[in-house]
Scaffold this motif. Structure first.
Motif, short mmCIF file in Angstrom:
data_model
loop_
_atom_site.label_atom_id
_atom_site.label_comp_id
_atom_site.label_asym_id
_atom_site.label_seq_id
_atom_site.Cartn_x
_atom_site.Cartn_y
_atom_site.Cartn_z
N ALA A 23 0.83 -1.21 0.00
CA ALA A 23 0.00 0.00 0.00
C ALA A 23 0.86 1.26 0.00
O ALA A 23 0.54 2.24 -0.67
N VAL A 24 1.95 1.23 0.74
CA VAL A 24 2.85 2.39 0.76
C VAL A 24 3.49 2.58 -0.62
O VAL A 24 3.62 3.70 -1.11
N ALA A 25 3.86 1.48 -1.27
CA ALA A 25 4.45 1.57 -2.61
C ALA A 25 3.45 2.18 -3.60
O ALA A 25 3.81 3.05 -4.41
N VAL A 26 2.21 1.72 -3.55
CA VAL A 26 1.18 2.29 -4.42
C VAL A 26 0.95 3.76 -4.09
O VAL A 26 0.78 4.60 -4.98
N SER A 27 0.97 4.07 -2.79
CA SER A 27 0.73 5.45 -2.36
C SER A 27 1.86 6.38 -2.80
O SER A 27 1.63 7.57 -3.07
N LEU A 28 3.07 5.87 -2.85
CA LEU A 28 4.19 6.69 -3.32
C LEU A 28 3.94 7.15 -4.75
O LEU A 28 4.20 8.31 -5.10
N ARG A 29 3.45 6.25 -5.59
CA ARG A 29 3.16 6.61 -6.97
C ARG A 29 1.97 7.56 -7.04
O ARG A 29 2.00 8.56 -7.78
N GLY A 30 0.93 7.26 -6.29
CA GLY A 30 -0.25 8.12 -6.31
C GLY A 30 0.01 9.49 -5.73
O GLY A 30 -0.54 10.49 -6.21
N ALA A 31 0.85 9.56 -4.70
CA ALA A 31 1.15 10.84 -4.07
C ALA A 31 1.87 11.79 -5.02
O ALA A 31 1.69 13.01 -4.93
N ARG A 32 2.68 11.25 -5.92
CA ARG A 32 3.35 12.12 -6.90
C ARG A 32 2.31 12.89 -7.73
O ARG A 32 2.44 14.09 -7.96
N ARG A 33 1.27 12.19 -8.16
CA ARG A 33 0.23 12.84 -8.94
C ARG A 33 -0.55 13.83 -8.09
O ARG A 33 -0.90 14.92 -8.57
N GLU A 34 -0.84 13.45 -6.84
CA GLU A 34 -1.60 14.36 -5.98
C GLU A 34 -0.82 15.63 -5.68
O GLU A 34 -1.38 16.73 -5.70
N LEU A 35 0.45 15.51 -5.41
CA LEU A 35 1.26 16.68 -5.11
C LEU A 35 1.38 17.59 -6.32
O LEU A 35 1.33 18.82 -6.20
N ALA A 36 1.54 16.99 -7.50
CA ALA A 36 1.61 17.79 -8.72
C ALA A 36 0.28 18.47 -8.99
O ALA A 36 0.23 19.65 -9.34
N VAL A 88 -4.89 16.53 1.84
CA VAL A 88 -3.81 16.38 0.86
C VAL A 88 -4.02 15.24 -0.12
O VAL A 88 -3.17 15.02 -0.99
N GLY A 89 -5.11 14.49 -0.01
CA GLY A 89 -5.37 13.40 -0.94
C GLY A 89 -5.19 12.05 -0.28
O GLY A 89 -4.41 11.90 0.66
N PRO A 90 -5.88 11.02 -0.76
CA PRO A 90 -5.84 9.71 -0.10
C PRO A 90 -4.48 9.03 -0.15
O PRO A 90 -4.06 8.43 0.83
#
Length: 382
Positions: A23-36, A88-90
């Motif tokens: 879940a953390v690995a998936v969140s790392l990828r998703g967080a890049r999009r959310e931050l951008a 800040v996003g899920p």
């Protein structure tokens, strides 16, 4: 609801560790999009979104120190999944709460290290997923007003806490180390955490409402719900007949997602960041002294059901900051306050570091993707 070492057996602890890692690995990828996306939506600049996400993690750490009484001899504290997801996003929210849990386990001996996967699964993943899914569903059916964001935040946070309690009960049914009736554990956990959920909901709604009142563009869950009004001008004032944007009143319904945000001038987030940091330091460094000393919901249920006897000593029980108190300082107010301030600083540094790396990797990836196109010769060059 920090699960200590010894409550859950090794196989289930390993399995939840794998779930948490994935879940953390998936969140790392998703967080890049959310931050951008947050940088574009707020007009703050990509380099400023990482410190804001780090601040959310530090704020959650601070407010978790404020145990509030919920019943006779029982207290509760913020879990933070709903708050982080909405602000800040899920995906970024999962990472925020995970950073908090890691800091608490390593520095403060709060939550077992072998149970870190259990805690991340329960307190970071379950709360964030349940809260944000419910939040988005409510936002779709409620009137498109800023007040609806606060209402949806309250309900989502309220439900996320007993959902986490049910998730713990399910994990205990699979790998609990004490022979206790699961039905009693379920009833006790859900019952007390419904009450704790009310406190969670109040804190979440107040925080989200405060940020929306000042900078609604910084609330991830409110993106696309407000848009500038369009004023039709006469042909004399605007020969091309194009609409002219005007600021919308604070609680007007949105007619369309804000499309002109990318062209808007950058707005400073310094005041919001400083205000959030000051609030976190006050909570952890001052108000935490007055927090309830009663055991939290999980601790109380564990004591009443005979589960507590299975708890093992924490691997960092001799840490200088164990139990949120600086060792060798005799004044409890000073020892606790200083530990809280150190914790806010450490969580802020760790969280911001993670999100800065994510933002830089996102920017680098975008640059590499654009480079080949820029290097192709144009028809004129050929």
């Amino acid at each position: 609801m920090h699960v200590p070492d010894g409550f859950i057996n090794a196989p289930v602890s390993v399995a939840t560790g794998a779930v948490a890692a994935a879940a953390v690995a998936v969140s790392l990828r998703g967080a890049r999009r959310e931050l951008a996306g947050a940088a574009q939506g707020s007009g703050t600049g990509a380099e400023r979104t990482a410190p804001l996400a780090g601040l959310v993690a530090a704020f959650i750490f601070a407010v978790q120190m404020l145990n509030f009484p919920v019943a006779a001899g029982t207290s509760g504290h913020l879990l933070g999944g709903a708050l982080a997801a909405i602000l800040v996003g899920p995906y970024t929210g999962v990472l925020c709460v995970s950073v908090v849990l890691l800091m608490q386990g390593v520095l403060f001996a709060d939550g077992g290290l072998t149970a870190l996967g259990v805690n991340i699964t329960d307190m970071a993943i379950v709360t964030t997923v349940v809260a944000y899914a419910l939040f988005r569903g409510l936002v779709k059916v409620l009137p498109r007003r800023r007040r609806s964001i606060t209402v949806a935040s309250f309900v989502a946070a309220l439900v996320s806490v007993p959902a986490a309690a049910m998730a713990f009960t399910a994990l205990y049914a699979l790998g609990g180390t004490a022979d206790v009736p699961i039905g009693k554990v379920f009833a006790a956990m859900v019952g007390v955490h419904v009450l704790i959920g009310i406190g969670e909901a109040a804190i979440t709604a107040l925080t989200v409402g405060a940020v929306i009142a000042v900078r609604p563009d910084l609330v991830y869950g409110a993106r696309g719900l407000t848009a500038p009004l369009e004023l039709r001008t006469s042909p004399l004032a605007a020969p091309d007949g194009e609409p002219v944007a005007a600021p919308a009143p604070a609680d007007e319904p949105a007619t369309a997602p804000a499309a002109a945000s990318a062209a808007a001038p950058r707005r400073s987030v310094r005041r919001v960041w400083l205000a959030g940091l000051a609030a976190a330091l006050v909570c952890a460094g001052g108000l935490s002294y007055y927090a309830s000393a009663s055991p939290d919901g999980l601790e109380k249920v564990a004591q009443d059901q005979g589960i507590a006897a299975k708890a093992k000593d924490h691997a960092t029980k001799d840490s200088p900051l164990a139990d949120y108190s600086v060792k060798d300082i005799t004044d409890p107010r000073l020892a606790g306050g200083l530990a809280g301030v150190i914790g806010v600083g450490a969580t802020l540094a760790a969280g911001t570091g993670v999100f800065v790396v994510l933002r830089r990797r996102k920017s680098a990836g975008a640059g590499e993707a654009a480079a080949p196109a820029a290097e192709r010769p144009t028809p004129e060059q050929v």
